[in-house]
Design a protein around this motif. Sequence first.
Motif, PDB file in Angstrom:
ATOM      1  N   THR B  81       0.659  -0.969   0.096  1.00  0.00           N
ATOM      2  CA  THR B  81       0.066  -0.220  -0.147  1.00  0.00           C
ATOM      3  C   THR B  81       0.934   1.321  -0.460  1.00  0.00           C
ATOM      4  O   THR B  81       0.250   2.966  -0.615  1.00  0.00           O
ATOM      5  CB  THR B  81      -1.225   0.217   0.947  1.00  0.00           C
ATOM      6  OG1 THR B  81      -0.540  -0.383   2.493  1.00  0.00           O
ATOM      7  CG2 THR B  81      -1.547  -1.523   1.049  1.00  0.00           C
ATOM      8  N   ARG B 109      -7.219 -10.580   2.694  1.00  0.00           N
ATOM      9  CA  ARG B 109      -5.925 -10.222   2.681  1.00  0.00           C
ATOM     10  C   ARG B 109      -5.939  -9.971   1.029  1.00  0.00           C
ATOM     11  O   ARG B 109      -5.836  -8.347   0.943  1.00  0.00           O
ATOM     12  CB  ARG B 109      -4.677 -11.082   2.485  1.00  0.00           C
ATOM     13  CG  ARG B 109      -4.115 -10.005   3.853  1.00  0.00           C
ATOM     14  CD  ARG B 109      -2.705 -10.078   4.454  1.00  0.00           C
ATOM     15  NE  ARG B 109      -2.767 -11.942   5.161  1.00  0.00           N
ATOM     16  CZ  ARG B 109      -2.833 -12.900   5.500  1.00  0.00           C
ATOM     17  NH1 ARG B 109      -1.275 -12.772   4.002  1.00  0.00           N
ATOM     18  NH2 ARG B 109      -2.199 -13.876   5.907  1.00  0.00           N
ATOM     19  N   THR B 112      -8.667  -7.126   0.272  1.00  0.00           N
ATOM     20  CA  THR B 112      -8.363  -5.863   0.923  1.00  0.00           C
ATOM     21  C   THR B 112      -7.157  -5.029  -0.272  1.00  0.00           C
ATOM     22  O   THR B 112      -7.558  -4.136  -0.095  1.00  0.00           O
ATOM     23  CB  THR B 112      -7.724  -6.008   2.180  1.00  0.00           C
ATOM     24  OG1 THR B 112      -8.931  -6.213   3.004  1.00  0.00           O
ATOM     25  CG2 THR B 112      -7.413  -3.994   2.962  1.00  0.00           C
ATOM     26  N   LEU B 113      -6.328  -6.127  -0.601  1.00  0.00           N
ATOM     27  CA  LEU B 113      -5.238  -5.373  -1.488  1.00  0.00           C
ATOM     28  C   LEU B 113      -5.573  -4.607  -2.615  1.00  0.00           C
ATOM     29  O   LEU B 113      -5.775  -3.280  -3.030  1.00  0.00           O
ATOM     30  CB  LEU B 113      -3.968  -5.726  -1.418  1.00  0.00           C
ATOM     31  CG  LEU B 113      -3.096  -5.954  -0.390  1.00  0.00           C
ATOM     32  CD1 LEU B 113      -2.012  -6.770  -0.801  1.00  0.00           C
ATOM     33  CD2 LEU B 113      -2.668  -4.276  -0.095  1.00  0.00           C
ATOM     34  N   HIS B 115      -8.510  -3.445  -3.094  1.00  0.00           N
ATOM     35  CA  HIS B 115      -8.999  -2.249  -3.141  1.00  0.00           C
ATOM     36  C   HIS B 115      -8.282  -1.260  -2.809  1.00  0.00           C
ATOM     37  O   HIS B 115      -8.346  -0.165  -3.317  1.00  0.00           O
ATOM     38  CB  HIS B 115     -10.150  -2.004  -1.452  1.00  0.00           C
ATOM     39  CG  HIS B 115     -11.298  -3.279  -1.708  1.00  0.00           C
ATOM     40  ND1 HIS B 115     -12.068  -2.213  -2.695  1.00  0.00           N
ATOM     41  CD2 HIS B 115     -12.522  -3.919  -1.156  1.00  0.00           C
ATOM     42  CE1 HIS B 115     -13.945  -2.773  -2.376  1.00  0.00           C
ATOM     43  NE2 HIS B 115     -13.842  -4.394  -1.626  1.00  0.00           N
ATOM     44  N   LEU B 116      -7.573  -1.539  -1.526  1.00  0.00           N
ATOM     45  CA  LEU B 116      -6.554  -0.362  -1.489  1.00  0.00           C
ATOM     46  C   LEU B 116      -5.106   0.062  -2.705  1.00  0.00           C
ATOM     47  O   LEU B 116      -5.078   1.324  -3.175  1.00  0.00           O
ATOM     48  CB  LEU B 116      -5.319   0.048  -0.121  1.00  0.00           C
ATOM     49  CG  LEU B 116      -6.444  -0.423   0.903  1.00  0.00           C
ATOM     50  CD1 LEU B 116      -5.499  -0.572   2.038  1.00  0.00           C
ATOM     51  CD2 LEU B 116      -7.683   0.782   0.799  1.00  0.00           C
TER      52      LEU B 116
END
Lengths: 418, 418
Positions: B81, B109, B112-113, B115-116
């Motif tokens: 990130t 995980r 989430t990555l 998205h980010l």
Amino acid sequence: MSTPGHLASGLWRHPRNRTSQYIDIEYWTDLARILEAGKFHGLFIADVLGHYGVYRGAGNIDAALPGAAQFPNTDPFLPITAMAAVTKKLSFGVTASTTYENPFLLARRFATLDHLTKGRIAWNVVTSHLESAATNVGLETQVPHDERYKMADEYLIATYKLWEGAWRDDAVIKDDKQYTVPGRVRYVNPGKYFKTAGPLTTEPSIQRTPFIFQAGASSSGKAFATKHAECMFLIGMDPKTVRKTVEDVRKQAVEQGRNPNTIKTIARINIIVDDTDEKAHDKYQEYLSYADLEGSLTLFGGWTGTDLSTINDDEDLKFTGPGAIQSMVSSCSATVPGTENVKWRKARVARELAIGGPHPKAIGSPYHYQVGLPELRARGVFWDDYSASTTRENYQGDGRGPRLRDDHPGSKYRWRAD
Amino acid sequence: MSTPGHLASGLWRHPRNRTSQYIDIEYWTDLARILEAGKFHGLFIADVLGHYGVYRGAGNIDAALPGAAQFPNTDPFLPITAMAAVTKKLSFGVTASTTYENPFLLARRFATLDHLTKGRIAWNVVTSHLESAATNVGLETQVPHDERYKMADEYLIATYKLWEGAWRDDAVIKDDKQYTVPGRVRYVNPGKYFKTAGPLTTEPSIQRTPFIFQAGASSSGKAFATKHAECMFLIGMDPKTVRKTVEDVRKQAVEQGRNPNTIKTIARINIIVDDTDEKAHDKYQEYLSYADLEGSLTLFGGWTGTDLSTINDDEDLKFTGPGAIQSMVSSCSATVPGTENVKWRKARVARELAIGGPHPKAIGSPYHYQVGLPELRARGVFWDDYSASTTRENYQGDGRGPRLRDDHPGSKYRWRAD
């Protein structure tokens, strides 16, 4: 928590609320910059590994969805380095479960974060309490509460060995020949059947062991926390009860051979502040108008195991379960004038928990309550600046460096150069 | 790999080498900026979960240490990130093991990555091959090779269900009432005993399933890769052999019901470039002067299971094991003039692998070999700019969006709005 609805379901709809941007990296980097500018000690990210699934029937997914009651959520580890890149002193507390994470993989993750943040990482140790988390990670059902704490104790010992004992303090020298000196890295749990042989693949970081947060409130939880924690979250209570809890914590710590002053305590409080008391209370009412009360009851269900959908609206509630439930709910309203004599019915539970969850509320002007940072600083009760760069140094404030204190059980696994 | 010595042990000592700064976040953000300025498709981070432990005796830790031969290393997920925050188009490939990571936690995980990073994430699926990784995560010994691939196949199906099937495409609406619509999130593996009941706690991300990298070379590995991979790494070979491998891959893909053109291939090559051929070869020799040959033999031991410390220096080596070993070693020297007739003895193995590992080397000026990016661009064989923002779109280049292609086995678990 990395979710639109941590302790305030539905509030993501408020025009000034940004929590629904939690999936954007800018949300996190902006937040970190704001907190560091205000000299906050740290940013702490809670976590759950499933949906609440108690309210409206066991396994129910739907009740949480409109208000985003801690669902959806994302992994709390991943925004940390983006925030670390735009800050220098702010600490980051990350929640991880000893029941569901592999100890080696988790130890490596924390060691990596301790490097990349230059020593600004804390681990909020949890044992997890949602049935859905168990079925998500592949178990048939949850491990019983007290057994989870026994597992957690063994788990922490294993990770201390990886962080403190696998690499000698002078193992990494990076001279013109050697990155690491042979003979100074070793297996730490050599038994064939133990859980993690090591050595940790990650070289020693500034803090080695991340700063340890814990929030255990049950009897087994408190025994665990007073042994391992360096900072404890105390659940919502009035000042008198907090004082008693802190005294108990320090007493138990001494019984476990620790220096009671190396356990810091954080009394949670939910602050709503404005120029005047009246404006602050108006703000609270405005927030309430966005609240999703079904989301409140969903969270209550997960915390207590009690499904209030089976209770009539006009039924007076008697909290006969663990004392923590009574205390959790009643503490919410302690500082909201006019609610003292309202009966505890379903609607009140939902409303009291709606803005900020089971924590006491301080609503008012900074001159009435001690709730504005500039005002706190003017009164000399909040620091002007960070005292150091690492989490352990900033929280302990004792000038004794970034490593575990000598009274901590993890320190005895340290492999010293001498 | 997040280590000072991925495929070039000892090179961390070179004055221009920055790999020993891998524990600093600036190392990663600088690298990401450089790669995006050059329009590289992606940055790929390999990983191992233990030390090599074959060379100089089973379980040996020490041989890797001076050269930092893939040890120490850190978790590849965590710098992502920070890099995503300073780039817009560069993709990030992260290695994770289906043998040792919990499928639910890993799926969360990656979601989430995704998205980010706004859809810029790829998963390099590995089954892991180090004995030390098994004992680190708590197993007595490794799961056998072919069984690991069977596990990986089930694992991927489980994660596809979490990513593609748990949230209906129109589940998240964020209107003035609802964040997520009840009834549009569901359990995906409802059997009590299956590995992950879901639903994934994370809302749908841009790509849903991360772009899938794989490098399977064995027979079970190839079967797995041609079923699941969207991009395959081919191990070091000459152009003729690469062509045959690619043809085999496409043929197997068709047999598995896939469109052969949705599997991209990457032939690994180690490039050392300078203004003239002579300068480039001098550079290679200078690099070699920093190499830690014990580190080379440590890596060779881990890759092949062969401990060359038991072999005399003047012994001619006969590679009688799997063909991949012969091919791995011999391919390294294919483009280094003057080495064709040198006997394969221990010292040559160490030297040939020392700079860049088991990949063919292209050493020379950009006008001799097609190895300089500006020169490649001038010749029209490398793009001028990214064609899109997500990994899948940039790698597939077919204008068909960020989701799994319809021929991919994961696409059948998709829960469409209609």
